[in-house]
Structures are given as C-alpha cells and as structure tokens.
Design a protein around this motif. Structure first.
Motif, PDB file in Angstrom:
ATOM      1  N   ILE A   1      -6.370  44.897 -10.883  1.00 52.91           N
ATOM      2  CA  ILE A   1      -7.587  44.580 -11.652  1.00 52.91           C
ATOM      3  C   ILE A   1      -7.710  45.690 -13.046  1.00 52.91           C
ATOM      4  CG2 ILE A   1     -10.079  44.230 -12.321  1.00 52.91           C
ATOM      5  CD1 ILE A   1     -10.206  43.297  -9.488  1.00 52.91           C
ATOM      6  N   TYR A   2      -7.296  46.767 -12.514  1.00 55.38           N
ATOM      7  CA  TYR A   2      -7.429  47.941 -13.620  1.00 55.38           C
ATOM      8  C   TYR A   2      -5.969  47.847 -14.458  1.00 55.38           C
ATOM      9  CZ  TYR A   2      -5.378  52.578 -15.036  1.00 55.38           C
ATOM     10  OH  TYR A   2      -4.942  53.605 -15.653  1.00 55.38           O
ATOM     11  N   GLN A   3      -4.934  47.479 -14.022  1.00 55.15           N
ATOM     12  CA  GLN A   3      -3.820  47.395 -14.937  1.00 55.15           C
ATOM     13  C   GLN A   3      -3.932  45.800 -15.637  1.00 55.15           C
ATOM     14  OE1 GLN A   3      -0.843  46.933 -11.341  1.00 55.15           O
ATOM     15  NE2 GLN A   3       0.266  48.625 -12.435  1.00 55.15           N
ATOM     16  N   ARG A   4      -4.524  44.933 -15.368  1.00 52.81           N
ATOM     17  CA  ARG A   4      -4.389  43.597 -15.973  1.00 52.81           C
ATOM     18  C   ARG A   4      -5.258  43.684 -17.142  1.00 52.81           C
ATOM     19  NH1 ARG A   4      -4.982  38.327 -12.724  1.00 52.81           N
ATOM     20  NH2 ARG A   4      -2.538  38.895 -12.209  1.00 52.81           N
ATOM     21  N   TYR A   5      -6.412  44.794 -16.996  1.00 56.57           N
ATOM     22  CA  TYR A   5      -7.490  44.640 -17.916  1.00 56.57           C
ATOM     23  C   TYR A   5      -7.406  45.905 -18.851  1.00 56.57           C
ATOM     24  CZ  TYR A   5      -9.196  40.362 -16.131  1.00 56.57           C
ATOM     25  OH  TYR A   5      -9.417  38.926 -15.489  1.00 56.57           O
TER      26      TYR A   5
END
Length: 211
Positions: free
Chosen positions: A21-25
């Motif tokens: 989630i951290y990477q995607r957003y």
C-alpha cells in the motif's frame, strides 16, 4: 472488498501487505500511518482486531542488501510497534533471485532474535513457494531459483517450528513435491493465502496437510 453494509462483528485480516500500500500510493514514509491505512470509514475502529502483514520482499528485512534496497524497512519498523499488527518475513518466489546463504543467515537471525527485535510479532515464515504462472515471467526468476528459496525457508520454518505462509500458483504438484521431499510433517501449520488449482488438488492438500 467491503460492501456498504455494516460489519456485524470483529474483522481480522489474516494476509495483507501494508508495505505494498505504501509503495502503490507513494506516500511519504514520514506521513504513512498504519492506523489510517488499516481502517475504513465503513468499519468502526473498535471492530478492527488486527492483521498479519507479509514482508516478502527481502529489501524490508535483509540488512545485507544495503540502504539502497531497503525503503520498506521503515514500514517494517512501524508494523513492529503497532499493537494490532503481526508479521511474517520471507522471500516471495517473484524475488527468489535474491536468495543466497547471506539471506538465509539473515532470516535465521531474525527468527532467533524475535523476542528482542520483533517481540512476539513474528508469527510465520513467508510468503514463500513456487509461481510458474505467466505473471512470474516479468520477474525473471527460474524454477531452480524459486525451489532453492522455497526449500531454504521450509528448512528455517522446520528448524524453529514456526508456520509457513505459502504462495503457490500454477505449481500445485511441484509445490507438494518440494514439501514432501523436505519431509514437512502432515500436521505442520501452513497458510495457503490463495488457491487457483482444481477441486481434486484442493482435496489432496486437505487430506495430506491437515493443519
């Protein structure tokens, strides 16, 4: 995916990836809030019991990779500190090219020191396994790389008697073969977080691995 209906009782996520989630957003790590990430307006906070987040990219936990490859380690540190987050550590088959003696040693060190570094938060090894699906081609990992990493992580799980989280896609027979050759007991605790095989294959798994 939640519907608009209210949640009737407690929610516990047995398999998630807070680091993804951290990477995607592309959230700045200083502003990344696990509490905000894990809850939703449709779920009242007191219903959320917690989650198990899988850190299966070695850059999160393998100190041998160096700072260049460790943007996820900060998220791991935040997860350890959160009272509703539990974690697994391992190397996904997509990243099995990283697996070597140094990584084996590093993962063993984390498990051995879990009571000092991670407390009781480390609950399993993985996710690990085999992925021979078309989706794996972009990661350029060979079957030999995947099996080497899989066998290494099975050995650690058996040595420390800690459960395995399995990722097996388009490799049901091969995955079972590795587990059998590694002499994994039929009652050993394992979590299949997804399943894309046939009914016959599912029945075989349930018959041969009861826990």
């Amino acid at each position: 995916i939640m519907s608009n209906r209210s949640v009737a009782g407690p929610v516990f996520d047995s398999h998630c990836h807070l680091d993804f989630i951290y990477q995607r957003y592309k959230i700045p790590v200083q502003k990344f809030s696990l509490s905000k990430t894990m809850t939703d307006d449709r779920i009242q906070p007191h219903y959320f019991e917690g989650c198990i987040t899988n850190f299966c990219h070695p850059s999160a936990w393998d100190r041998h990779l160096g700072k260049k490859f460790q943007p996820l380690s900060v998220i791991l540190d935040k997860a350890v500190q959160h009272n509703k987050v539990f974690l697994t550590l391992g190397t996904h088959p997509h990243w099995s090219r990283f697996w070597n003696e140094a990584q084996d040693s590093q993962l063993r060190t984390h498990v051995e020191n879990c009571h000092t570094e991670f407390g009781s938060k480390l609950v399993a090894i993985g996710e690990t396994g085999l992925d021979f699906s078309k989706n794996n081609k972009k990661h350029k990992t060979t079957k030999e790389m995947q099996e080497r990493a899989f066998r290494g992580q099975i050995k650690i799980a058996l040595d420390f008697q800690i459960p395995l989280v399995l990722h097996i896609r388009s490799a049901e027979d091969e995955g079972l073969s590795v587990l059998e050759r590694c002499a994994v007991p039929r009652t050993f605790p394992m979590h299949r977080h997804c399943f894309t095989g046939s009914l016959a294959q599912a029945e075989y798994w349930l018959e041969h691995y009861t826990n």
